[in-house]
Motif scaffolding. Structure first.
Motif, PDB file in Angstrom:
ATOM      1  N   LEU A  63     -10.637 -16.278   4.447  1.00 24.84           N
ATOM      2  CA  LEU A  63      -9.293 -15.792   4.123  1.00 24.84           C
ATOM      3  C   LEU A  63      -9.357 -14.666   3.104  1.00 24.84           C
ATOM      4  N   ALA A  64     -10.247 -14.798   2.138  1.00 29.74           N
ATOM      5  CA  ALA A  64     -10.381 -13.748   1.129  1.00 29.74           C
ATOM      6  C   ALA A  64     -10.766 -12.427   1.784  1.00 29.74           C
ATOM      7  N   ALA A  65     -11.708 -12.474   2.719  1.00 31.03           N
ATOM      8  CA  ALA A  65     -12.119 -11.251   3.413  1.00 31.03           C
ATOM      9  C   ALA A  65     -10.960 -10.659   4.199  1.00 31.03           C
ATOM     10  N   LEU A  90     -10.201 -14.134  12.218  1.00 30.49           N
ATOM     11  CA  LEU A  90      -9.380 -15.338  12.309  1.00 30.49           C
ATOM     12  C   LEU A  90      -8.905 -15.585  13.740  1.00 30.49           C
ATOM     13  N   PRO A  91      -8.810 -16.840  14.153  1.00 27.07           N
ATOM     14  CA  PRO A  91      -8.267 -17.137  15.481  1.00 27.07           C
ATOM     15  C   PRO A  91      -6.850 -16.602  15.668  1.00 27.07           C
ATOM     16  N   SER A  92      -6.062 -16.619  14.607  1.00 26.12           N
ATOM     17  CA  SER A  92      -4.696 -16.091  14.730  1.00 26.12           C
ATOM     18  C   SER A  92      -4.725 -14.611  15.081  1.00 26.12           C
ATOM     19  N   GLY A  93      -5.721 -13.867  14.536  1.00 25.84           N
ATOM     20  CA  GLY A  93      -5.855 -12.464  14.900  1.00 25.84           C
ATOM     21  C   GLY A  93      -6.256 -12.297  16.353  1.00 25.84           C
ATOM     22  N   ARG A 150      -9.431 -24.160  10.147  1.00 26.35           N
ATOM     23  CA  ARG A 150      -8.997 -24.541   8.812  1.00 26.35           C
ATOM     24  C   ARG A 150      -8.506 -23.326   8.028  1.00 26.35           C
ATOM     25  N   ALA A 151      -9.183 -22.191   8.186  1.00 22.44           N
ATOM     26  CA  ALA A 151      -8.738 -20.971   7.511  1.00 22.44           C
ATOM     27  C   ALA A 151      -7.334 -20.588   7.950  1.00 22.44           C
ATOM     28  N   ASP A 152      -7.069 -20.712   9.244  1.00 24.94           N
ATOM     29  CA  ASP A 152      -5.720 -20.411   9.736  1.00 24.94           C
ATOM     30  C   ASP A 152      -4.687 -21.389   9.179  1.00 24.94           C
ATOM     31  N   ALA A 196     -15.069 -28.540   0.793  1.00 29.45           N
ATOM     32  CA  ALA A 196     -14.944 -28.393   2.247  1.00 29.45           C
ATOM     33  C   ALA A 196     -14.177 -27.142   2.631  1.00 29.45           C
ATOM     34  N   ASP A 197     -13.354 -26.624   1.713  1.00 32.95           N
ATOM     35  CA  ASP A 197     -12.576 -25.420   1.999  1.00 32.95           C
ATOM     36  C   ASP A 197     -13.239 -24.151   1.486  1.00 32.95           C
ATOM     37  N   ALA A 198     -14.457 -24.255   0.981  1.00 29.96           N
ATOM     38  CA  ALA A 198     -15.102 -23.088   0.395  1.00 29.96           C
ATOM     39  C   ALA A 198     -15.265 -21.967   1.414  1.00 29.96           C
ATOM     40  N   LEU A 199     -15.786 -22.284   2.590  1.00 34.76           N
ATOM     41  CA  LEU A 199     -15.995 -21.241   3.600  1.00 34.76           C
ATOM     42  C   LEU A 199     -14.679 -20.760   4.199  1.00 34.76           C
TER      43      LEU A 199
END
Length: 915
Positions: free
Chosen positions: A245-247, A334-337, A314-316, A237-240
């Protein structure tokens, strides 16, 4: 002793189904393989010639063990039983006696040909030779066979076809019955988000996982091994999110520090840091495509938006867990960005426009800017207000100029304040406080304008009348100056009175109308503020600005006061004097009964070939009185009861529409617990009798239709004398006194004589759009210089469009070209060359995009000939310019915008071949 193959239940079943029909009653089957399914599943049944045969499987490692097992089986089932004993084990055939082999099917141990069995299960004629050596694949295909069997393929069972079927059966990725499966990174990442598929993949034996991983890497790309390793680790579920995050980490200013944190997040699933680059690229590619789907809208877009938001949030969360967030503030995904850029914009709102516009460009550059459309639009609105604060005060030296300027510009300020007052969906306290301070600055300046207007209104009111309007359009003259001209030559306007429609509501409603359905027009001789042409009409309400006097005066065409009976009689009399019959519908009279969207009587009148029809719609005024929350700033046709139906009915009848108000309103944005202002002589929410105090103005004269011609009205927006409502009217502010007068014709109809198309570009002030170009551009380029309306002073970058200096503008060069002259011969009734050249030059000056009305207006300005159907004019331009189907010019954005491809224009009309 060589290792024997393993055989599970399915392999045994297929073997029995093939051998028992010709076994001549033998019930012992020796299999040259070891049993693969453990102690479970040793007893089952198979269908042989339509009959169920019971089967027992036993493993034996010696001839004596086989003999004893056979004897027990005979004792248990009897000599005439139909039960079958299958013996698997490691006993070579030459160690078995002939007495035992005599009872066995084919009198020898049978080999398990898994390749042959797989071929049989798929109904194939042959098997891909590569599969013969892949025991893991053959065993998996035998073990994973669906309850309904594998799909029949015929011909050759290819390795790819078998692997696709196996993948679907094992992990739910695809359909085992499909002829093919489109496998790519999108499919794989989408699959990873579901709980079942990755869990089933993790449960597979290691050889099968490795084989599927290798194949998927070949088919979908280098991201597959990392993704599947995460799935095998229970983190599918965290793959994407991890890919996103990797990018972000690879592109951040400190990739080494970010990479270390990423290593802790990926764990053993990350084979090497070299694998991050393809994995990150695949993940961002998938998410970018999902974002595009979300921006497209509709049900599919809503689903895509939900997926994108879930992944990015989830990435954030993962970034915050790994303390990555401070390193990723510049990330564009990212939403944080996005929130960081939004906060950066908030920090500029107390200053000059330059910094705010730069911050807005950075915000709009974020990939989530469109996905978070409401938040981005609110930020854009804030920057618009900063630009407005930086503009000089409007030079409105008369009441007439002031109301026209309010409809053109300061009414949009009120709209912007309303949008900003709603607050941002992020609920960010820093952003909210910045918006609050900006609203305060804007309201202070707006109050200065209202105070000056109130003074001018007091002076003007003393003598103003229909006989001496002193340059203003009076509300009682709207029918004569706007509706009657639309009724000339047999015209049948629908007069729609939206009670309480102020300028901010009017401009929002007009912007929401579909240009494919409606074209806005104005009298050809109108002159807007600051010498702008054309311009919308704006009238001055009757005083006090309440329905009883202002609406009655509007519909009677003369100063009046009264209710619906007075309005109906006055409306009939006005048109009767002009030898036209008419009918006026009020609330309740035009709304349809069960089964009807509109009253049949209204539809009958609209279909009448001569009748002038008026309709009074009270939705806005009623909403303010009933307490519609002031936090909702926008009004579109769907928000006003039956307005969309009324417009559709008018369009269906080919009628122009005059959209007019009787007065405007101010919204209550004060504290909810604030009470009314104590005052004497209160007559309404915003007017009273007695001496004027702070925030009030004394008004007297022929246009004051109450209290013996002398009242005191509030001009400050935060003054009220009655109980709290969502909004109020009756006062002397610009918003209440200004009466918008907007005219539209169906876009497939001709523009009436004496009227001209009003381009959307000409209804929007520069501070709103930030310069020239399409109205919707958030950060357009600086406005090019112009010399009069529709004439372009060629900018240096345009002079090289056609490599023939000194021969005219690009538009003029186009219409002189041999290609254009040849194409013109095939177009019926083409417009004048001057009109086409002017339209092209206007489009090039605006960066290639304008509304159809603006294109037609440019042609009209150059020729003096009215282009009374902008859409038809653009259609003719398409026929003239789109040689061989190349889209030099086309309508885009659902018909709202004309787009000119500058490079195709050059190629088509200077002899170059399109690429």
């Amino acid at each position: 002793m060589p290792t024997r193959p393993a055989a599970g239940r399915r392999a045994i079943e297929v073997l029995l189904e093939a051998e028992l029909p010709r076994a001549e009653g033998r019930r012992l089957v020796l299999v040259d393989a070891v049993w693969a399914d453990g102690d479970e599943g040793r007893d089952f049944t198979v269908q042989i010639d339509g009959a169920a045969r019971r089967v027992h499987v036993t493993d034996q490692d010696s001839p004596l063990g086989i003999t004893e097992a056979w004897q027990r089986h005979l004792a248990d089932t009897g000599p005439d039983g139909d039960g079958v004993l299958v013996v698997t084990g490691r006993v070579p055939a030459d160690q078995l006696g002939w007495d035992l082999r005599g009872h066995a099917v084919r009198r020898r141990p049978l080999a398990v040909d898994r390749a042959g069995i797989v071929t049989q299960l798929f109904g194939a004629e042959n098997l891909d030779t590569r599969m013969v050596r892949e025991e893991w694949l053959l065993d998996a295909l035998l073990d994973a066979e669906p309850s309904g069997g594998w799909p029949r393929v015929g011909g050759v069972l290819t390795r790819d076809r078998a692997l696709r079927a196996l993948l679907a059966a094992r992990t739910g990725l695809g359909d085992t019955g499909a002829d093919s499966l489109d496998l790519d990174a999108d499919t794989l990442f989408d699959w990873s988000r579901g709980p079942a598929g990755p869990r089933r993949f993790a449960e597979l034996a290691e050889p099968e996982r490795a084989g599927l991983t290798e194949w998927l890497a070949q088919v979908t790309g280098d991201a597959a091994p990392t993704l599947l390793a995460l799935a095998a680790d229970g983190r599918g579920a965290d793959a994407l999110p991890l890919g996103v995050l990797a990018a972000a980490a690879l592109g951040c200013p400190a990739p080494a520090d970010a990479g270390f944190a990423l290593g802790t997040l990926f764990g053993s699933a990350l084979g090497s840091f070299d694998a991050l680059t393809p994995y990150a690229a695949a993940a961002t590619g998938v998410l970018t495509r999902w974002i595009a789907q979300a921006e497209a809208g509709g049900p599919a877009g809503a689903d895509a938006r939900a997926r994108v938001v879930a992944v990015l949030e989830r990435a954030d969360q993962l970034a915050d867990t790994a303390r990555l967030t401070p390193l990723l503030t510049e990330d564009r995904l990212l939403p944080s960005g996005y929130r960081t850029r939004l906060r950066a914009l908030a920090a500029t709102l107390d200053g000059r426009p330059g910094a705010a516009q730069d911050a807005l460009r950075r915000l709009a550059d974020h990939q989530l800017a469109t996905l978070y459309g409401e938040s981005t639009e609110r930020a854009r609105t804030a920057v618009r207000l900063v630009r407005w604060l930086d503009t000089p005060a409007p030079d409105a030296s008369s009441v007439g100029q002031a109301v026209r300027e309010h409809l053109r510009s300061t009414g949009r300020v009120d709209l912007a304040v309303g949008i900003l007052a709603e607050g941002d969906s992020s609920r960010d306290g820093v952003l909210g406080e910045a918006y609050h301070r900006l609203i305060g600055r804007v309201r202070d300046r707006r109050r200065e304008l209202d105070e000056r207007f109130a003074r001018d209104l007091a002076t003007w009111t003393e003598a103003a009348s229909q006989q001496a309007p002193n340059g203003a359009l009076l509300i009682e003259d709207v029918l004569a100056e706007a509706a009657a001209p639309l009724a000339r030559d047999g015209g049948r306007p629908l007069v729609l009175v939206l009670d309480g429609m102020s300028a901010d509501v009017a401009v929002d409603l007009a912007a929401g109308l579909d240009p494919r359905a409606w074209t806005e027009i104005c009298p050809a001789g109108t002159t807007g503020t600051a010498g702008r042409r054309p311009g919308r009409l704006a009238a001055v309400a009757m005083l006090p600005t309440v329905t009883r006097v202002s609406r009655a005066s509007l519909l009677c065409g003369a100063a009046a006061d009264g209710g619906q009976d007075v309005e109906r009689a006055g409306f009939t009399t006005f048109w009767k004097k002009r030898r036209r019959s008419s009918v006026l519908f009020h609330k309740g009279g035009y709304e349809g009964t069960a089964g009807h969207r509109l009253a049949p009587a209204l539809l009958e009148e609209l279909a009448h070939e001569e009748r002038i029809v008026g309709v009074v719609v009270n939705t806005i005024d009623d909403a303010l009185a009933d307490g519609r929350e002031s936090g909702r700033a926008r009004w579109r046709t769907g928000d006003i009861a039956k307005l969309a139906d009324l417009l559709d009915a008018a369009r269906g009848s080919g009628r122009p529409v005059l959209l007019v108000s009787d007065h405007g309103h101010v919204l209550d944005r004060g504290p909810r617990d604030a009470g009314p202002t104590p005052a004497d002589g209160v007559q309404g929410a915003r007017w009273r009798t007695g001496p004027a105090g702070p925030g009030e103005v004394a008004l007297a004269g022929p246009r004051v239709r109450a209290a013996d011609g002398r009242i005191t009205a509030a001009w400050r927006d935060d003054l009220r004398y009655t109980a709290r409502q969502a909004g109020y009217h009756g006062g002397a502010s610009l918003a209440e006194v200004t009466v918008p007068v907007l005219a539209f014709v169906p876009s497939d109809s001709r523009i009436p004589a004496g009227w001209t198309a009003l381009p959307a570009e000409d209804t929007v002030p520069d501070w709103w759009r930030g310069g020239a170009g399409p109205v919707t551009e958030p950060a357009p380029a600086p406005e090019p210089k112009t010399q009069g309306r529709g004439r372009r002073q060629a900018a240096p970058q345009e002079e090289s469009l056609f490599p023939q200096p000194g021969r005219g503008t690009p538009g003029e060069e186009t219409v002189r070209s041999a290609a254009y002259r040849s194409q013109r011969d095939f177009v019926r009734l083409p417009p004048a060359d001057t009109a086409v050249a002017a339209a092209l030059d206007a489009l090039l000056t605006a960066g290639g995009k304008l509304s159809p009305a603006a294109v037609a207006a440019a042609a009209q300005a150059a020729t003096g000939k009215s282009q009374r159907n902008p859409e038809r004019f653009v259609t003719v331009l398409e026929r003239l310019l789109n040689i061989d189907g190349y889209p030099v010019l086309q309508l885009v954005e659902s018909g709202r915008t004309v787009h000119l491809d500058k490079e195709l224009l050059r190629q088509q009309f200077t002899g170059g071949a399109p690429a």
